[in-house]
Write a protein that holds these residues in place. Sequence first.
Motif, PDB file in Angstrom:
ATOM      1  N   GLY A 165      -3.310  -9.201  -4.600  1.00 23.66           N
ATOM      2  CA  GLY A 165      -4.493  -8.626  -4.337  1.00 23.66           C
ATOM      3  C   GLY A 165      -4.451  -7.373  -4.376  1.00 23.66           C
ATOM      4  O   GLY A 165      -3.417  -6.602  -4.761  1.00 23.66           O
ATOM      5  N   ASN A 166      -5.455  -6.776  -4.341  1.00 25.43           N
ATOM      6  CA  ASN A 166      -5.589  -5.200  -4.129  1.00 25.43           C
ATOM      7  C   ASN A 166      -4.686  -4.533  -3.251  1.00 25.43           C
ATOM      8  O   ASN A 166      -4.696  -5.106  -1.842  1.00 25.43           O
ATOM      9  N   VAL A 167      -3.903  -3.496  -3.195  1.00 31.97           N
ATOM     10  CA  VAL A 167      -3.051  -2.942  -2.400  1.00 31.97           C
ATOM     11  C   VAL A 167      -3.656  -1.614  -1.983  1.00 31.97           C
ATOM     12  O   VAL A 167      -3.598  -0.601  -2.860  1.00 31.97           O
ATOM     13  N   PRO A 168      -3.595  -1.386  -0.470  1.00 34.10           N
ATOM     14  CA  PRO A 168      -4.447  -0.091  -0.133  1.00 34.10           C
ATOM     15  C   PRO A 168      -3.228   0.901  -0.319  1.00 34.10           C
ATOM     16  O   PRO A 168      -2.044   0.770  -0.518  1.00 34.10           O
ATOM     17  N   TRP A 169      -3.664   2.142  -0.287  1.00 34.98           N
ATOM     18  CA  TRP A 169      -2.879   3.473  -0.450  1.00 34.98           C
ATOM     19  C   TRP A 169      -1.660   3.516   0.374  1.00 34.98           C
ATOM     20  O   TRP A 169      -0.565   3.802   0.052  1.00 34.98           O
ATOM     21  N   LEU A 170      -1.574   3.263   1.604  1.00 36.86           N
ATOM     22  CA  LEU A 170      -0.574   3.070   2.659  1.00 36.86           C
ATOM     23  C   LEU A 170       0.482   2.172   2.192  1.00 36.86           C
ATOM     24  O   LEU A 170       1.524   2.608   2.107  1.00 36.86           O
ATOM     25  N   LEU A 171      -0.087   0.841   1.969  1.00 35.88           N
ATOM     26  CA  LEU A 171       0.973  -0.074   1.451  1.00 35.88           C
ATOM     27  C   LEU A 171       1.450   0.499  -0.006  1.00 35.88           C
ATOM     28  O   LEU A 171       2.687   0.055  -0.320  1.00 35.88           O
ATOM     29  N   ARG A 172       0.853   0.923  -1.049  1.00 37.63           N
ATOM     30  CA  ARG A 172       1.273   1.495  -2.030  1.00 37.63           C
ATOM     31  C   ARG A 172       2.497   2.410  -1.866  1.00 37.63           C
ATOM     32  O   ARG A 172       3.300   2.627  -2.672  1.00 37.63           O
ATOM     33  N   LEU A 173       2.270   3.482  -0.765  1.00 37.76           N
ATOM     34  CA  LEU A 173       3.357   4.522  -0.298  1.00 37.76           C
ATOM     35  C   LEU A 173       4.433   3.613  -0.152  1.00 37.76           C
ATOM     36  O   LEU A 173       5.535   3.965  -0.239  1.00 37.76           O
ATOM     37  N   VAL A 174       4.197   2.109   0.886  1.00 34.30           N
ATOM     38  CA  VAL A 174       5.422   1.768   1.188  1.00 34.30           C
ATOM     39  C   VAL A 174       6.232   1.148   0.104  1.00 34.30           C
ATOM     40  O   VAL A 174       7.494   1.083   0.100  1.00 34.30           O
ATOM     41  N   MET A 175       5.317   0.632  -0.858  1.00 26.51           N
ATOM     42  CA  MET A 175       5.829  -0.030  -1.923  1.00 26.51           C
ATOM     43  C   MET A 175       6.879   1.102  -2.879  1.00 26.51           C
ATOM     44  O   MET A 175       8.015   1.058  -3.577  1.00 26.51           O
ATOM     45  N   LEU A 176       6.244   2.286  -3.061  1.00 25.43           N
ATOM     46  CA  LEU A 176       6.853   3.400  -3.746  1.00 25.43           C
ATOM     47  C   LEU A 176       8.288   3.417  -3.085  1.00 25.43           C
ATOM     48  O   LEU A 176       9.394   3.859  -3.568  1.00 25.43           O
ATOM     49  N   ALA A 177       8.360   3.522  -1.576  1.00 28.34           N
ATOM     50  CA  ALA A 177       9.638   3.789  -0.828  1.00 28.34           C
ATOM     51  C   ALA A 177      10.572   2.898  -1.213  1.00 28.34           C
ATOM     52  O   ALA A 177      11.696   3.040  -1.327  1.00 28.34           O
ATOM     53  N   ALA A 178      10.009   1.502  -1.195  1.00 22.43           N
ATOM     54  CA  ALA A 178      10.820   0.333  -1.587  1.00 22.43           C
ATOM     55  C   ALA A 178      11.451   0.431  -2.827  1.00 22.43           C
ATOM     56  O   ALA A 178      12.796   0.140  -3.039  1.00 22.43           O
ATOM     57  N   ALA A 179      10.577   0.889  -3.796  1.00 21.35           N
ATOM     58  CA  ALA A 179      11.183   1.078  -5.221  1.00 21.35           C
ATOM     59  C   ALA A 179      12.289   2.152  -5.339  1.00 21.35           C
ATOM     60  O   ALA A 179      13.272   1.922  -5.996  1.00 21.35           O
ATOM     61  N   LEU A 180      12.211   3.183  -4.559  1.00 17.23           N
ATOM     62  CA  LEU A 180      13.143   4.347  -4.546  1.00 17.23           C
ATOM     63  C   LEU A 180      14.337   3.901  -4.226  1.00 17.23           C
ATOM     64  O   LEU A 180      15.532   4.183  -4.350  1.00 17.23           O
ATOM     65  N   ALA A 227       7.874  -7.124   3.252  1.00 18.46           N
ATOM     66  CA  ALA A 227       6.528  -7.170   4.375  1.00 18.46           C
ATOM     67  C   ALA A 227       5.367  -6.944   3.826  1.00 18.46           C
ATOM     68  O   ALA A 227       4.444  -7.222   3.988  1.00 18.46           O
ATOM     69  N   VAL A 228       5.281  -6.206   2.563  1.00 22.33           N
ATOM     70  CA  VAL A 228       4.127  -5.775   2.040  1.00 22.33           C
ATOM     71  C   VAL A 228       3.425  -7.083   1.410  1.00 22.33           C
ATOM     72  O   VAL A 228       2.401  -7.332   1.714  1.00 22.33           O
ATOM     73  N   TYR A 229       4.122  -7.814   0.723  1.00 22.66           N
ATOM     74  CA  TYR A 229       3.806  -9.078   0.139  1.00 22.66           C
ATOM     75  C   TYR A 229       3.194 -10.041   1.211  1.00 22.66           C
ATOM     76  O   TYR A 229       2.124 -10.467   1.229  1.00 22.66           O
ATOM     77  N   ALA A 230       4.034  -9.998   2.321  1.00 20.46           N
ATOM     78  CA  ALA A 230       3.576 -11.049   3.493  1.00 20.46           C
ATOM     79  C   ALA A 230       2.440 -10.662   3.926  1.00 20.46           C
ATOM     80  O   ALA A 230       1.314 -11.398   4.442  1.00 20.46           O
ATOM     81  N   TRP A 231       2.377  -9.023   4.281  1.00 20.99           N
ATOM     82  CA  TRP A 231       1.317  -8.605   4.866  1.00 20.99           C
ATOM     83  C   TRP A 231       0.034  -8.835   4.134  1.00 20.99           C
ATOM     84  O   TRP A 231      -0.911  -9.325   4.771  1.00 20.99           O
ATOM     85  N   GLN A 232       0.063  -8.841   2.822  1.00 15.58           N
ATOM     86  CA  GLN A 232      -1.044  -8.818   2.020  1.00 15.58           C
ATOM     87  C   GLN A 232      -1.529 -10.241   1.831  1.00 15.58           C
ATOM     88  O   GLN A 232      -2.688 -10.434   1.803  1.00 15.58           O
ATOM     89  N   ARG A 233      -0.401 -10.968   1.588  1.00 13.98           N
ATOM     90  CA  ARG A 233      -0.649 -12.414   1.431  1.00 13.98           C
ATOM     91  C   ARG A 233      -1.217 -13.413   2.508  1.00 13.98           C
ATOM     92  O   ARG A 233      -2.403 -14.016   2.323  1.00 13.98           O
ATOM     93  N   PHE A 234      -0.459 -12.986   3.572  1.00 13.06           N
ATOM     94  CA  PHE A 234      -1.015 -13.931   4.891  1.00 13.06           C
ATOM     95  C   PHE A 234      -1.867 -13.366   6.028  1.00 13.06           C
ATOM     96  O   PHE A 234      -2.324 -13.995   6.794  1.00 13.06           O
ATOM     97  N   VAL A 235      -1.873 -12.042   5.999  1.00 12.80           N
ATOM     98  CA  VAL A 235      -2.683 -11.159   7.005  1.00 12.80           C
ATOM     99  C   VAL A 235      -3.927 -10.774   6.358  1.00 12.80           C
ATOM    100  O   VAL A 235      -5.041 -11.099   6.790  1.00 12.80           O
ATOM    101  N   LEU A 236      -4.019  -9.913   5.360  1.00 16.40           N
ATOM    102  CA  LEU A 236      -5.358  -9.390   4.658  1.00 16.40           C
ATOM    103  C   LEU A 236      -5.839 -10.427   3.866  1.00 16.40           C
ATOM    104  O   LEU A 236      -6.842 -10.371   3.623  1.00 16.40           O
ATOM    105  N   GLY A 237      -5.197 -11.180   2.986  1.00 12.62           N
ATOM    106  CA  GLY A 237      -5.573 -12.302   2.226  1.00 12.62           C
ATOM    107  C   GLY A 237      -5.891 -11.853   1.091  1.00 12.62           C
ATOM    108  O   GLY A 237      -5.893 -10.531   0.738  1.00 12.62           O
ATOM    109  N   ARG A 238      -6.410 -12.600   0.232  1.00  7.03           N
ATOM    110  CA  ARG A 238      -6.601 -12.030  -1.388  1.00  7.03           C
ATOM    111  C   ARG A 238      -8.148 -11.453  -1.206  1.00  7.03           C
ATOM    112  O   ARG A 238      -9.050 -12.011  -0.640  1.00  7.03           O
ATOM    113  N   LYS A 239      -8.117 -10.093  -1.925  1.00  2.00           N
ATOM    114  CA  LYS A 239      -9.358  -9.733  -1.987  1.00  2.00           C
ATOM    115  C   LYS A 239     -10.006  -9.600  -3.431  1.00  2.00           C
ATOM    116  O   LYS A 239      -9.138  -9.796  -4.090  1.00  2.00           O
ATOM    117  N   PRO A 240     -11.229  -9.911  -3.511  1.00  2.00           N
ATOM    118  CA  PRO A 240     -11.842  -9.846  -4.826  1.00  2.00           C
ATOM    119  C   PRO A 240     -11.641  -8.545  -5.594  1.00  2.00           C
ATOM    120  O   PRO A 240     -11.555  -7.558  -5.065  1.00  2.00           O
TER     121      PRO A 240
END
Length: 688
Positions: free
Chosen positions: A638-653, A672-685
């Motif tokens: 789903g859509n990834v907020p900017w804070l989680l995008r920064l976390v994913m950038l850190a994961a990438a590095l 953690a980002v995947y689980a938080w988005q998938r099971f806590v935030l849910g899919r956003k349109p």
Amino acid sequence: MEADKAQLILEEVEFGSRKPQGWVRWLVLGLAVGWSLFQMYATYVGTLNDLIWRATHLAFAFALVFLVYPFSKRSSKSRVPWFDWVLWAVAVGSALYAVFEYRGILEERGGFGNPTDILVASCAVVMLLLAAWRAIGPAMPIIAGLFMLFALSGPAGLIKVELPGILGELHAGATWRSLMNQLFMNTNDSIWGTPIAVSAETVFVFVLFGAILDRAGAGQFFTDLAYSLLGGVRGGPAKASIIASALNGIVSGSSVSNVVTGGNFTISTMIRAGYTREKAGAIEVASSSNGQLMPPVMGAAAFIMADLLGVPYPQIIIFAILPAILAYGSLLVVADLEAAKLGLRGMPRSELPDFGKTLRGGLHYLLVLGFLLYCLLFDNPFRAGINGPLTPNTSALYTVFVLILVVLAQELYRGWRRGDLLLGLRSGAQMIIDGLESGARNMVGIAIATAVAGIIVGVVLITNVGTGLADIMRTLSFGNFIGALVLAQLISLFLGMGVPTTANYVIMATLIVPTLFKLGSEAGLNYGSLTFGTNEVAILLICINFFSFYFGIMADSTPPVALAAYAAAAISKGDPFKTGVQGFIYELRTALLAYMIVFDPKILLIGVGSFGEGAWIAVTALLGMTAFAVATMGYLSGNVPWLLRLVMLAAALLLVSSGYVSDFIGIALFAAVYAWQRFVLGRKPVQT
């Protein structure tokens, strides 16, 4: 209509936009086919004098460039004006002078030209700059001209000026005679040096192989095979386009050619599937540009890299395998994320080619490729008493011979099926002639660009400009290696706006790579060295050359020039600039890959101790590039907020850096980002 526009762009870039009529058309055909036959002969005998081979190579390029590349867009596209014939005669004559006077140039005059030599050298250099302006655009001849002006400037030079600052400390200035002696009267560090040597002795036969294979129908086979495999999955048209480009990239180092060859079908199907016109074009641009890093037939710059490093080209192929897989694997992830974001599905199975039928229909193309790889990597199937693989150029030449037989057999079989063997024979002969012509015309820009690169190399040698640039880079980067890499990246991308990949790499390898190597060594990046015969090469130097090569590849997708993007936009009817920008965003994966190679040579399979270690490196690197794609695109499940995008950038590095600890931390952050988005935030349109 759109395909015609894209074809026009391809012809202007690689074939020349002028189409002479009448006897001149037959002259162009004869010169192109004659060039190909000469190259095959010279490669086969292997004993031709170096200067004769390189000068004849340039003479053929001169002979074609002034006939098929007009002075401007307003020039006649069907008639060769009188002044082009004058330039044609002067250019060809100056190159042939080196052929017939090679003994005097190399032996009798010892690199110090007589008045006639200097006059001819002056003509050759001026004609070379004019030819480059026509064939590859104004950027490179302007750069070469500025280098020549710098060489001639100084208190003892032709141009009596005092250069400011560090520039004035580099050299006292050269006379015109001494500059021409350097650029024309020797075979090292001149227009006859390493770049054009690699173009003449290695690159040509590989380009010829790809041209004949494409004329035989391999390009369409690769596209159909990719669609039969992936066309039905989510985002199938885009994924099939990527795989088709990877397969086409095996035999073609031209991004624009790959766009036009595959894009005529793939871009339209991506648009029908739901991709925007710009994103459909951008995916084709990114996948086609990456074709230059797909072994075994990589871009011309890869062959030059092998020669400059003193590393056998088969070893370069091995180094490049994993990065190529990562580049295309991560682009498949990008296509999947885009498809998920837009809610797209695959194509109906009824619209896709049958895999078994497609594979059987083109299996002979794969056998030819297998033969090339066997010759390159394993053993010599021809000459008794010689063990080990053939040289790259003889491997390609023997594969061309096999390919010609395969093409004739293919067309004779098709003729037999139609009940007309003579028709099949004529068709096969026409394919071979078309391939010989196409291969030569594809080489015009490469031959001219590598000769102009020799001007820059020669000036660097006599002026010590490399030392000055090293000091400037050290100052601007504050002596920091990462800062120097970023600066080198910006220089390469700037050059890429107007300079093709091969020339971009030669400039970077000549001016920037030595500085990066020195700063990297001072920063403690000592990975040891590898020995090839009697040549010992620092691993860090190999990594930095790949860094420069990969950023050079981004030339065709770097706005505002972005020739591949213009070709893709002509097919998609999208905006060329937006297509280029989107393609550049997708190509940021290649930039990340370049940095990965510098800081972890194991990406090049250097120092990998076991299959398990190699598999771990491949999986974590691909996961890291996936995290990077998520961070730049802002979408996962789903859509990834900017804070989680920064976390994913850190994961990438963390994932792309070397070490098990950083890998596990990166995996944990990704999960953690995947689980938080998938099971806590849910899919956003998603807004499409």
